[in-house]
Design an enzyme around this catalytic site. Sequence first.
Site, PDB file in Angstrom:
ATOM      1  N   GLY A  14     -53.854 -17.857   3.186  1.00  8.30           N
ATOM      2  CA  GLY A  14     -53.821 -17.188   4.496  1.00  8.30           C
ATOM      3  C   GLY A  14     -54.563 -15.865   4.451  1.00  8.30           C
ATOM      4  N   SER A  16     -57.616 -14.960   5.436  1.00  7.81           N
ATOM      5  CA  SER A  16     -58.755 -14.686   6.324  1.00  7.81           C
ATOM      6  C   SER A  16     -58.478 -13.564   7.312  1.00  7.81           C
ATOM      7  CB  SER A  16     -59.156 -15.956   7.082  1.00  7.81           C
ATOM      8  OG  SER A  16     -58.209 -16.220   8.085  1.00  7.81           O
ATOM      9  N   VAL A  66     -51.856 -25.292   3.074  1.00  2.45           N
ATOM     10  CA  VAL A  66     -50.926 -25.208   1.934  1.00  2.45           C
ATOM     11  C   VAL A  66     -49.736 -26.166   2.055  1.00  2.45           C
ATOM     12  CG1 VAL A  66     -51.548 -22.832   1.299  1.00  2.45           C
ATOM     13  CG2 VAL A  66     -49.626 -23.237   2.876  1.00  2.45           C
ATOM     14  N   ASN A  92     -49.253 -15.957   0.643  1.00  2.00           N
ATOM     15  CA  ASN A  92     -49.168 -15.110   1.840  1.00  2.00           C
ATOM     16  C   ASN A  92     -49.188 -15.928   3.135  1.00  2.00           C
ATOM     17  OD1 ASN A  92     -49.915 -12.479   3.466  1.00  2.00           O
ATOM     18  ND2 ASN A  92     -51.521 -13.967   3.918  1.00  2.00           N
ATOM     19  N   SER A 144     -40.027 -11.635   3.576  1.00  2.00           N
ATOM     20  CA  SER A 144     -39.891 -10.821   4.792  1.00  2.00           C
ATOM     21  C   SER A 144     -38.498 -10.204   4.796  1.00  2.00           C
ATOM     22  CB  SER A 144     -40.047 -11.693   6.036  1.00  2.00           C
ATOM     23  OG  SER A 144     -39.631 -10.984   7.190  1.00  2.00           O
ATOM     24  N   TYR A 157     -37.637 -19.127  10.295  1.00  2.00           N
ATOM     25  CA  TYR A 157     -38.416 -18.141   9.527  1.00  2.00           C
ATOM     26  C   TYR A 157     -37.537 -17.448   8.481  1.00  2.00           C
ATOM     27  CZ  TYR A 157     -41.696 -14.227   8.803  1.00  2.00           C
ATOM     28  OH  TYR A 157     -42.558 -13.297   8.256  1.00  2.00           O
ATOM     29  N   ALA A 159     -34.712 -18.439   7.169  1.00  2.00           N
ATOM     30  CA  ALA A 159     -34.306 -19.388   6.118  1.00  2.00           C
ATOM     31  C   ALA A 159     -35.475 -19.653   5.170  1.00  2.00           C
ATOM     32  CB  ALA A 159     -33.825 -20.692   6.757  1.00  2.00           C
ATOM     33  N   LYS A 161     -37.912 -17.612   4.419  1.00  2.00           N
ATOM     34  CA  LYS A 161     -38.183 -16.427   3.598  1.00  2.00           C
ATOM     35  C   LYS A 161     -37.061 -16.192   2.585  1.00  2.00           C
ATOM     36  CE  LYS A 161     -42.200 -15.320   5.413  1.00  2.00           C
ATOM     37  NZ  LYS A 161     -43.431 -15.414   4.626  1.00  2.00           N
TER      38      LYS A 161
HETATM   39  P1  NAP Z   1     -51.216 -13.653  10.272  1.00  2.00           P
HETATM   40  O1  NAP Z   1     -52.094 -12.552  10.742  1.00  2.00           O
HETATM   41  O2  NAP Z   1     -50.730 -14.651  11.270  1.00  2.00           O
HETATM   42  O3  NAP Z   1     -51.971 -14.397   9.058  1.00  2.00           O
HETATM   43  C1  NAP Z   1     -51.414 -15.519   8.450  1.00  2.00           C
HETATM   44  C2  NAP Z   1     -52.537 -16.376   7.941  1.00  2.00           C
HETATM   45  O4  NAP Z   1     -51.959 -17.549   7.323  1.00  2.00           O
HETATM   46  C3  NAP Z   1     -53.443 -16.890   9.069  1.00  2.00           C
HETATM   47  O5  NAP Z   1     -54.792 -16.723   8.709  1.00  2.00           O
HETATM   48  C4  NAP Z   1     -53.059 -18.347   9.172  1.00  2.00           C
HETATM   49  O6  NAP Z   1     -54.081 -19.225   9.605  1.00  2.00           O
HETATM   50  C5  NAP Z   1     -52.706 -18.675   7.737  1.00  2.00           C
HETATM   51  N1  NAP Z   1     -51.964 -19.921   7.650  1.00  2.00           N
HETATM   52  C6  NAP Z   1     -50.969 -20.356   8.464  1.00  2.00           C
HETATM   53  N2  NAP Z   1     -50.562 -21.572   8.100  1.00  2.00           N
HETATM   54  C7  NAP Z   1     -51.317 -21.924   7.016  1.00  2.00           C
HETATM   55  C8  NAP Z   1     -51.383 -23.090   6.211  1.00  2.00           C
HETATM   56  N3  NAP Z   1     -50.581 -24.154   6.419  1.00  2.00           N
HETATM   57  N4  NAP Z   1     -52.282 -23.122   5.193  1.00  2.00           N
HETATM   58  C9  NAP Z   1     -53.116 -22.081   4.969  1.00  2.00           C
HETATM   59  N5  NAP Z   1     -53.097 -20.951   5.708  1.00  2.00           N
HETATM   60  C10 NAP Z   1     -52.211 -20.879   6.735  1.00  2.00           C
HETATM   61  O7  NAP Z   1     -49.916 -13.083   9.574  1.00  2.00           O
HETATM   62  P2  NAP Z   1     -49.634 -11.720   8.745  1.00  2.00           P
HETATM   63  O8  NAP Z   1     -48.865 -10.824   9.623  1.00  2.00           O
HETATM   64  O9  NAP Z   1     -50.830 -11.259   8.055  1.00  2.00           O
HETATM   65  O10 NAP Z   1     -48.572 -12.317   7.702  1.00  2.00           O
HETATM   66  C11 NAP Z   1     -48.889 -12.655   6.367  1.00  2.00           C
HETATM   67  C12 NAP Z   1     -47.598 -12.960   5.626  1.00  2.00           C
HETATM   68  O11 NAP Z   1     -46.733 -11.823   5.699  1.00  2.00           O
HETATM   69  C13 NAP Z   1     -46.818 -14.127   6.210  1.00  2.00           C
HETATM   70  O12 NAP Z   1     -46.217 -14.871   5.161  1.00  2.00           O
HETATM   71  C14 NAP Z   1     -45.749 -13.441   7.036  1.00  2.00           C
HETATM   72  O13 NAP Z   1     -44.596 -14.243   7.193  1.00  2.00           O
HETATM   73  C15 NAP Z   1     -45.471 -12.221   6.184  1.00  2.00           C
HETATM   74  N6  NAP Z   1     -44.859 -11.103   6.919  1.00  2.00           N
HETATM   75  C16 NAP Z   1     -45.523 -10.491   7.932  1.00  2.00           C
HETATM   76  C17 NAP Z   1     -44.902  -9.437   8.590  1.00  2.00           C
HETATM   77  C18 NAP Z   1     -45.570  -8.674   9.699  1.00  2.00           C
HETATM   78  O14 NAP Z   1     -44.924  -7.790  10.264  1.00  2.00           O
HETATM   79  N7  NAP Z   1     -46.812  -8.935  10.021  1.00  2.00           N
HETATM   80  C19 NAP Z   1     -43.604  -9.051   8.234  1.00  2.00           C
HETATM   81  C20 NAP Z   1     -42.958  -9.719   7.209  1.00  2.00           C
HETATM   82  C21 NAP Z   1     -43.600 -10.750   6.543  1.00  2.00           C
HETATM   83  P3  NAP Z   1     -54.392 -19.456  11.172  1.00  2.00           P
HETATM   84  O15 NAP Z   1     -55.273 -18.307  11.502  1.00  2.00           O
HETATM   85  O16 NAP Z   1     -55.143 -20.721  11.260  1.00  2.00           O
HETATM   86  O17 NAP Z   1     -53.075 -19.462  11.863  1.00  2.00           O
END
Ligand code: NAP
Length: 246
Positions: A14, A16, A66, A92, A144, A157, A159, A161
């Site tokens: 993830g 990108s 993934v 991630n 998270s 979500y 569960a 995490k």
């Molecule tokens: P994001 O901007 O939505 O980025 C997540 C990336 O994961 C996206 O590029 C998405 O691709 C990719 N992805 C989703 N499903 C996938 C799959 N099956 N295989 C490969 N890639 C996949 O999210 P983020 O905020 O950066 O979050 C990153 C991580 O941090 C996540 O695990 C999230 O749960 C965790 N987190 C985030 C926060 C927050 O406040 N932002 C807080 C706690 C935890 P698509 O572009 O195609 O959807």
Amino acid sequence: MMQNFSGRVAVITGGSRGIGAEIAYGFATCGADIAILDLCTEDLAKPVLDRISETGVKVFFYTCDVTSPEACKETVAKITTDLGAPDILVNNAGITRDNLIMTMPDDEFDAVLNTNLKGSFNMIKACGRGFIRKKHGKIINIASVSGLLGTAGQANYAASKAGVIALTKVTAREFASKNVCCNAIAPGFIETPMTKELDAESYLAKIPAGRLGKPEDVANLAVFLASPMADYITGEVIRCDGGLAM
Ligand code: NAP
């Protein structure tokens, strides 16, 4: 202190955009070669790949879902050919499908568990043999604070995490004697595409640090955990949340 990851290969799922892209960049600034995995095609990741290339390291992009064990295995084989066997894995990739339990569609529960928890398991399994052969590895799972608190509206979500946290501890125990560390980061509210629809103001009131998190806040911790400075830390969950979940 700037870490030296030259000669290391880091895999970020993830990667990108959002937190994953910043972690990849953080590792690149320390000299690691980078493999970014994501659902999208390479053209959509181009700005991130260009930014990483500018640091002078090698960077490869792989379209990989993934949730598929086969795709994870095949992608890790390609990475090993292109860059060498991975030294660092950051699980991630993650999704949210928020809903109250009574209105949550079954397929949304499954989709979140499959991506966030099973996806992490698939990648650990795909990289595990390489880590054991190299007698070196750093696994960082992005959990998270929701997995610690059990946030209402996030049964799937939270569960997933909490599952990632348990998976982190099991992995730490099973791989510790092979010189492989596995830790989890539990971010709070980080400004990324995932959180752009949420009500930031209501979270801000609950964050003792008085600001929302930035992807760099998480990336800095990931660099530390991947570094030799954290060689005696394994099975740990570290919040990166400005005090939100204290
Ligand atoms: P994001 O901007 O939505 O980025 C997540 C990336 O994961 C996206 O590029 C998405 O691709 C990719 N992805 C989703 N499903 C996938 C799959 N099956 N295989 C490969 N890639 C996949 O999210 P983020 O905020 O950066 O979050 C990153 C991580 O941090 C996540 O695990 C999230 O749960 C965790 N987190 C985030 C926060 C927050 O406040 N932002 C807080 C706690 C935890 P698509 O572009 O195609 O959807």
